[in-house]
Design an enzyme around this catalytic site. Structure first.
Site, PDB file in Angstrom:
ATOM      1  N   GLU A   5      10.630  16.131  14.607  1.00 21.68           N
ATOM      2  CA  GLU A   5      10.986  15.940  13.204  1.00 21.68           C
ATOM      3  C   GLU A   5      10.206  16.949  12.356  1.00 21.68           C
ATOM      4  OE1 GLU A   5       9.721  12.256  11.137  1.00 21.68           O
ATOM      5  OE2 GLU A   5      11.801  12.163  10.490  1.00 21.68           O
TER       6      GLU A   5
ATOM      7  N   GLU B  38       9.953   1.621  10.458  1.00 18.78           N
ATOM      8  CA  GLU B  38      10.978   2.635  10.160  1.00 18.78           C
ATOM      9  C   GLU B  38      10.295   3.972  10.360  1.00 18.78           C
ATOM     10  OE1 GLU B  38      14.099   2.345   9.391  1.00 18.78           O
ATOM     11  OE2 GLU B  38      14.186   0.187   9.036  1.00 18.78           O
TER      12      GLU B  38
ATOM     13  N   LYS C 142       0.886  -1.165   0.000  1.00 16.84           N
ATOM     14  CA  LYS C 142       0.000   0.000   0.000  1.00 16.84           C
ATOM     15  C   LYS C 142       0.924   1.215   0.000  1.00 16.84           C
ATOM     16  CE  LYS C 142      -1.685   3.131   1.999  1.00 16.84           C
ATOM     17  NZ  LYS C 142      -1.488   4.581   1.631  1.00 16.84           N
TER      18      LYS C 142
ATOM     19  N   CYS D 106      14.157  10.840   6.474  1.00 20.18           N
ATOM     20  CA  CYS D 106      14.032  10.511   7.899  1.00 20.18           C
ATOM     21  C   CYS D 106      15.388  10.508   8.587  1.00 20.18           C
ATOM     22  CB  CYS D 106      13.325   9.180   8.073  1.00 20.18           C
ATOM     23  SG  CYS D 106      13.959   7.898   6.997  1.00 20.18           S
TER      24      CYS D 106
HETATM   25  P1  NAP Z   1       2.118   8.643   7.437  1.00 26.75           P
HETATM   26  O1  NAP Z   1       0.718   9.076   7.548  1.00 26.75           O
HETATM   27  O2  NAP Z   1       2.736   7.907   8.565  1.00 26.75           O
HETATM   28  O3  NAP Z   1       2.233   7.789   6.083  1.00 26.75           O
HETATM   29  C1  NAP Z   1       2.979   6.625   5.860  1.00 26.75           C
HETATM   30  C2  NAP Z   1       2.118   5.552   5.192  1.00 26.75           C
HETATM   31  O4  NAP Z   1       1.154   5.062   6.134  1.00 26.75           O
HETATM   32  C3  NAP Z   1       1.308   6.044   4.011  1.00 26.75           C
HETATM   33  O5  NAP Z   1       1.183   5.021   3.060  1.00 26.75           O
HETATM   34  C4  NAP Z   1      -0.009   6.354   4.662  1.00 26.75           C
HETATM   35  O6  NAP Z   1      -1.087   6.454   3.767  1.00 26.75           O
HETATM   36  C5  NAP Z   1      -0.151   5.189   5.605  1.00 26.75           C
HETATM   37  N1  NAP Z   1      -1.115   5.386   6.689  1.00 26.75           N
HETATM   38  C6  NAP Z   1      -1.584   6.552   7.208  1.00 26.75           C
HETATM   39  N2  NAP Z   1      -2.466   6.301   8.188  1.00 26.75           N
HETATM   40  C7  NAP Z   1      -2.563   4.961   8.304  1.00 26.75           C
HETATM   41  C8  NAP Z   1      -3.314   4.092   9.147  1.00 26.75           C
HETATM   42  N3  NAP Z   1      -4.151   4.539  10.068  1.00 26.75           N
HETATM   43  N4  NAP Z   1      -3.155   2.741   8.996  1.00 26.75           N
HETATM   44  C9  NAP Z   1      -2.314   2.250   8.067  1.00 26.75           C
HETATM   45  N5  NAP Z   1      -1.592   3.032   7.239  1.00 26.75           N
HETATM   46  C10 NAP Z   1      -1.701   4.373   7.361  1.00 26.75           C
HETATM   47  O7  NAP Z   1       3.041   9.858   7.108  1.00 26.75           O
HETATM   48  P2  NAP Z   1       2.607  11.187   6.331  1.00 26.75           P
HETATM   49  O8  NAP Z   1       1.252  11.656   6.779  1.00 26.75           O
HETATM   50  O9  NAP Z   1       2.758  10.966   4.904  1.00 26.75           O
HETATM   51  O10 NAP Z   1       3.716  12.214   6.867  1.00 26.75           O
HETATM   52  C11 NAP Z   1       3.609  12.775   8.171  1.00 26.75           C
HETATM   53  C12 NAP Z   1       4.962  12.861   8.853  1.00 26.75           C
HETATM   54  O11 NAP Z   1       5.536  11.564   8.972  1.00 26.75           O
HETATM   55  C13 NAP Z   1       6.031  13.626   8.107  1.00 26.75           C
HETATM   56  O12 NAP Z   1       5.936  14.988   8.297  1.00 26.75           O
HETATM   57  C14 NAP Z   1       7.287  13.044   8.691  1.00 26.75           C
HETATM   58  O13 NAP Z   1       7.600  13.656   9.908  1.00 26.75           O
HETATM   59  C15 NAP Z   1       6.926  11.631   8.930  1.00 26.75           C
HETATM   60  N6  NAP Z   1       7.422  10.752   7.844  1.00 26.75           N
HETATM   61  C16 NAP Z   1       8.498   9.974   8.091  1.00 26.75           C
HETATM   62  C17 NAP Z   1       8.980   9.173   7.092  1.00 26.75           C
HETATM   63  C18 NAP Z   1      10.162   8.297   7.303  1.00 26.75           C
HETATM   64  O14 NAP Z   1      10.781   7.883   6.334  1.00 26.75           O
HETATM   65  N7  NAP Z   1      10.509   7.931   8.505  1.00 26.75           N
HETATM   66  C19 NAP Z   1       8.388   9.157   5.853  1.00 26.75           C
HETATM   67  C20 NAP Z   1       7.266   9.953   5.629  1.00 26.75           C
HETATM   68  C21 NAP Z   1       6.804  10.736   6.643  1.00 26.75           C
HETATM   69  P3  NAP Z   1      -1.410   7.927   3.154  1.00 26.75           P
HETATM   70  O15 NAP Z   1      -0.348   8.214   2.192  1.00 26.75           O
HETATM   71  O16 NAP Z   1      -2.748   7.785   2.528  1.00 26.75           O
HETATM   72  O17 NAP Z   1      -1.421   8.882   4.322  1.00 26.75           O
END
Ligand code: NAP
Ligand code: MG
Length: 462
Positions: free
Chosen positions: A369, A245, A170, A279
């Site tokens: 972050e 991660e 996904k 990250c």
């Molecule tokens: P996120 O919501 O954690 O997204 C990561 C993945 O999880 C996406 O595929 C997302 O889908 C999915 N997801 C979201 N809610 C979920 C749920 N309840 N159950 C299962 N899967 C779910 O991250 P984001 O909203 O894109 O970014 C927010 C913050 O996360 C960033 O500002 C950053 O600080 C952090 N981040 C960290 C990394 C890293 O590499 N460690 C990468 C990205 C972001 P959707 O795309 O539809 O939301």
């Protein structure tokens, strides 16, 4: 603008169960470049069933044959590198050169490394009167973010396939197009039907349904700590394995004996690359107080050079979030020496490359972050002080140490609570385990340690 159809399930593009779509937006000009189906629990269920059905045969496939498929996948990814780079540039906004050098090239290296590991790994070992078999964990759910959209998929799918697991991916809603390209590449590589499946959709709908599906044996997630925590809780309820991660707030520690200009310039480049959406970025620069002013000047000059070159962040929400952090930094008393909260362009989700001086360790911008092109420069009094500051966050994903003498840098790095440290600008190594201490995650990706995440042992006694 193109309407992409279907989910890749059971070896073919199949119509989605529902009618809803996700709009994919180019962050440079805010134009909709395409739509993909927004998957539902029904699509997820079909994908997990396909993965389960394919598992026994794939798990029993000789490692040499799995290696051959991964090798073919590597070749397809290499042959399609231009298309991949253009796609990532269109949906993530990163400059094309960066997309070519990193977003398209790293997955080729990682797929290649797992082709080799599948062929050479000892899936069987002897200890005393036992033979230990390393068997695939089963059906893997891979939930990935948008910041390195293809790398994060390949870093899960390649070891899973090498191990003999089957997978449902996904991808992030912001970057589904490169994920679709990847599904085509897997198909072209001759991976049997059902071994790899792709469901596009929203996190709280498709992502959640996938994490909760009882037919999944391991959830491998990369993304925010908040969602990671939820996924770990769901997995705990079903006693299924989880790999996380998560975020980071890594320290770039410049010891007094270091080449200051080099350490600062490489440090600024590290934070600004991919518009700060990494990250493992070294978002806290730690400099001895005697060289602090010099370092701040160098960092401001270096950051200014990125003004024209930097890409946007991925979407309006991220831009607003990052700007909010910059405003918070100012409000808490940090000193802006480059950039700031104002938008550098009228169109697109751009944020100015920003450097803060006079940052203290308790400030929000030094603890949380930000995930944007924002660097905080902190000063330390002595080495113990530097270590305390470096280790003083809930995270522990990466870091850097610079010193005149490599042994001095290594001695400091050994005391850091973090999973990766680059010594005097050491290069990224796709074979080295990548993963977090503390709240940066659970488990490791890449190389042989990444492969082990997808295996479980069975001991036979004689
Ligand atoms: P996120 O919501 O954690 O997204 C990561 C993945 O999880 C996406 O595929 C997302 O889908 C999915 N997801 C979201 N809610 C979920 C749920 N309840 N159950 C299962 N899967 C779910 O991250 P984001 O909203 O894109 O970014 C927010 C913050 O996360 C960033 O500002 C950053 O600080 C952090 N981040 C960290 C990394 C890293 O590499 N460690 C990468 C990205 C972001 P959707 O795309 O539809 O939301
Ligand atoms: Mg999200």
């Amino acid at each position: 603008m193109k309407a992409y159809d279907g989910m890749y399930i059971g070896g073919a593009w199949r119509p989605a169960a529902g009618q809803d779509v996700i709009e994919v937006v180019n962050p440079v000009d805010e134009q909709v470049i395409g739509t993909v189906p927004a998957g539902t629990a029904e699509d997820v269920d079909a994908a997990v069933r396909a993965a389960r059905a394919a598992l026994p045969a794939w798990a029993a496939t000789p490692p040499a044959e799995r290696a051959a498929r991964l090798s073919a996948l590597r070749d397809v990814l290499a042959a399609r590198a231009d298309e991949i780079a253009e796609t990532v540039t269109a949906e993530l906004g990163s400059p094309l050169k960066f997309s070519q050098a990193v977003h398209a090239a790293v997955p080729v290296a990682v797929a290649g490394s797992y082709a080799e590991l599948a062929a050479t790994y000892s899936f069987e070992e002897k200890t005393g009167n036992s033979v230990v078999h390393h068997e695939p964990i089963g059906v893997v759910a891979a939930i990935t973010p948008w910041n390195y959209p293809l790398h994060q998929i390949v870093a899960k799918v390649a070891p899973a396939l090498a191990a003999g697991c089957t997978v449902v991916v996904k991808p992030a809603e912001d970057t589904p197009l490169v994920a679709r390209l990847f599904a085509d590449a897997v198909h072209e590589a001759g991976v049997p039907a059902g071994v790899f499946n792709l469901v596009t959709g929203l996190g709280p709908v498709a992502g959640q349904a996938l994490a909760e599906h009882p037919g999944v044996d391991l959830v491998s997630f990369t993304g925010s700590t908040a969602v990671g925590r939820r996924i770990a809780a769901i997995a705990a309820g079903q006693v299924k394995r989880v790999a996380l991660e998560l975020g980071g707030k890594s320290a770039n520690v410049i010891l007094p004996s270091a080449d200051l200009a080099k350490a600062v310039n490489v440090g600024v480049a590290n934070v600004m690359s991919n518009s700060g959406q990494t990250c493992s970025a070294w978002t806290r620069m730690l400099v001895h107080r005697d060289r602090y002013d010099e370092a701040v000047g160098l960092a401001a000059t270096a950051a200014a050079k990125y003004g024209e070159r930097i890409g946007p962040v991925v979407n309006a929400k991220q831009r607003d979030r990052v700007r909010g952090y910059i405003e918070k930094g100012v409000a808490e008393g940090a000193r802006l020496v480059a950039g700031g909260p104002e938008s550098p362009r009228e169109r697109g989700y751009f944020v100015s490359p920003t450097v803060f001086a006079d940052v203290t360790e308790d400030m929000t911008i030094a603890q949380e972050e930000i995930f944007g092109p924002v660097l905080s420069v902190l000063s330390y009094a002595d080495e113990e002080d530097a270590l305390r500051i470096a280790n003083g966050t809930v995270y522990g994903l990466a870091g850097a140490v610079w010193a005149g003498d490599e042994a001095e840098a290594v001695a400091f790095a050994r005391r850091m609570e973090t999973g990766q440290v680059d010594i005097n600008g050491g290069r990224f190594n796709p074979l080295a385990p990548f993963g977090g201490y503390k709240q940066s995650g659970v488990g490791r990706e890449l190389g042989v340690h990444g492969l082990a995440e997808y295996l479980q042992t069975k001991s036979l006694q004689f």
